[in-house]
Scaffold this active site. Structure first.
Site, short mmCIF file in Angstrom:
data_model
loop_
_atom_site.label_atom_id
_atom_site.label_comp_id
_atom_site.label_asym_id
_atom_site.label_seq_id
_atom_site.Cartn_x
_atom_site.Cartn_y
_atom_site.Cartn_z
CD GLN A 92 -3.23 -0.83 0.10
OE1 GLN A 92 -2.94 0.08 -0.80
NE2 GLN A 92 -4.22 -1.63 0.23
CG ASN A 119 -0.56 -3.98 5.00
OD1 ASN A 119 0.11 -3.39 5.62
ND2 ASN A 119 -1.95 -3.60 4.43
CD GLU A 129 0.44 -13.00 -2.49
OE1 GLU A 129 0.68 -12.99 -3.86
OE2 GLU A 129 -0.64 -12.59 -2.05
CG ASP A 182 -6.27 -6.52 0.30
OD1 ASP A 182 -6.79 -6.08 -0.68
OD2 ASP A 182 -5.17 -6.12 0.91
CB CYS A 197 -7.88 -2.01 -4.86
SG CYS A 197 -7.59 -3.51 -5.91
#
Length: 422
Positions: free
Chosen positions: A256, A289, A305, A350, A376
């Site tokens: 970010q 994060n 991930e 996310d 996002c």
């Protein structure tokens, strides 16, 4: 098509003004809601009408003088002509439209937006490009490079690094390529260079000298079709997670860009997830994060991930802070538990702009008590939440976050829970 007059009725998610005219809706840069404008050089692009130029005939009271001299040419800050309040309302409205069809737990579930104190000098990472001697940011809607001397939305460390790179490295850059800037060890800049051209020895020598002098913390260079990047110094990004822990990122990976808003967003995620003592599944976890904050509270965390560089960094970050989580390098779908005995209380995800369409049904099958979705892209968030609604989930809380002031980009955090029994 000749020039047409009209009234701006809103702002599109890409930053353009949506102008109502006698010819229909025209998308054009530089307008604000309520303004009477003239759009010029109107062309049809697919099913849309787009104008290359917009002339303001009756300005909005929210219009301000842009702080950057490059704003008319550069594609980086398409909303810099709007006040902070106008930008916030436009982003809140974008999220509201995207979630209009999502069932809510009650009529009181409304969308707020958190905006930063720092509207300039905030960006901790940037993607630059070069071609034909120009080094800077890409122009809006074409491949031109805007040769910027400085960028006022960059953090001072990166703005200084940009000036240094222009002075010392730009003369030796052949052909075209891209360069990422981020913050590395000791608050110094790191760069990641990618180009198909063969980089001359003089370019490598300048990078090596800047690292040796301490002007850069490190660099990663992949040039001329090389399969492996050359590392000079330590090119890893160094930042802080949502609770202020120092963490390392993958070289050239995602993080970010706004520390202030990242902390606010993270606080909301943790509060709404209620991970204390829970079994947490985190998808699209990056280099941690949110993961470390979850792991410090939860009974267990499975963090998934796809990027092996990010999961390698995540394992190092967990170990550095004496925290534990099951870290899986796989796509999100492969990381969702399927065994009947595997229970999940909370899901945190996310995803990238494309959303999480492929994992919505498997997540719902786990029947978690809480799903916290960080998005996002409001459009894909709305799509995915509508799909969750078919499994009996409703929107309980939602908040937008202005992670990228001066742009149309907006982050959203949504809490989804099983539909309350009547």
């Amino acid at each position: 098509m000749k020039a047409i007059e009209g009234r701006v009725r809103g702002l599109a998610k890409d930053g353009d003004a949506v102008v109502e005219t006698e010819r229909g809706l025209v998308f054009a840069p530089g307008g604000l809601p309520g303004e009477r404008v003239r759009v010029e050089d109107v062309r049809k692009e697919g099913k849309l009408l787009r104008a290359r130029r917009l002339v303001v005939l009756e300005p909005s009271s929210s219009r301000v003088e842009p702080a950057c001299v490059h704003v008319a040419r550069c594609g980086g800050c398409p909303w810099m002509h709007g006040s902070a309040e106008a930008q916030a309302e436009a982003k809140r409205a974008t999220v509201e439209r995207a979630l209009a069809k999502v069932p809510r737990a009650s009529s009181e579930v409304s969308i707020a937006i958190t905006q930063p104190a720092a509207m300039l000098g905030y960006r901790g990472r940037a993607r630059l490009a070069w071609r034909g001697g120009a080094l800077g940011l890409r122009a809006r809607r074409d491949e031109r490079i805007v040769d910027v001397e400085r960028c006022i939305v960059l953090r001072p460390e990166l703005d200084a690094a940009l000036a240094l790179l222009r002075a010392r490295l730009r003369p030796h850059l052949p052909g075209s390529g891209e360069m990422q800037l981020a913050i590395g060890a000791g608050g110094r800049a790191v760069i990641v260079i990618e180009t198909d051209a063969v980089l001359p020895r003089a370019a490598f020598a300048e990078v090596e000298a800047m690292v040796a002098e301490g002007a850069l913390a490190g660099a990663s260079v992949r040039a001329g079709g090389a399969s492996v990047a050359t590392r000079i110094g330590d090119p890893r990004e160094v930042g802080r997670d949502v609770e202020g822990r120092v963490i390392h990122g993958a070289i050239g990976g995602f993080s970010q860009a706004h520390d202030e808003i990242n902390a606010a967003l993270g606080a909301r995620v943790i509060a709404w997830a209620e991970p204390e003592g829970a079994r947490v599944l985190e998808l699209y976890c990056g280099h941690g994060n949110l993961t470390l904050a979850l792991a410090s509270r939860a009974a267990s965390v499975r963090a998934v991930e796809l990027s092996s560089g990010a999961t390698e960094a995540l394992r190092e970050n967990l170990a550095a802070h004496d925290l534990r989580a099951e870290v899986i390098t796989a796509d999100a779908l492969a990381g969702v538990p399927t065994g009947k005995k595997e229970r999940v209380d909370v899901v945190v995800l996310d995803p990238p702009r494309t959303g999480a369409k492929e994992v919505i049904d498997p997540i719902a099958a786990l029947r978690p008590s809480r799903i916290v979705y960080v998005s996002c892209d409001p459009a894909t968030l709305g799509r995915d939440l509508e799909r969750l609604a078919t499994h009996g989930y409703v929107l309980a809380r939602v908040e937008a976050f202005d992670m990228f002031p001066q742009t149309a980009h907006v982050e959203t955090v949504a809490l989804v829970i099983p539909r309350p029994s009547s």
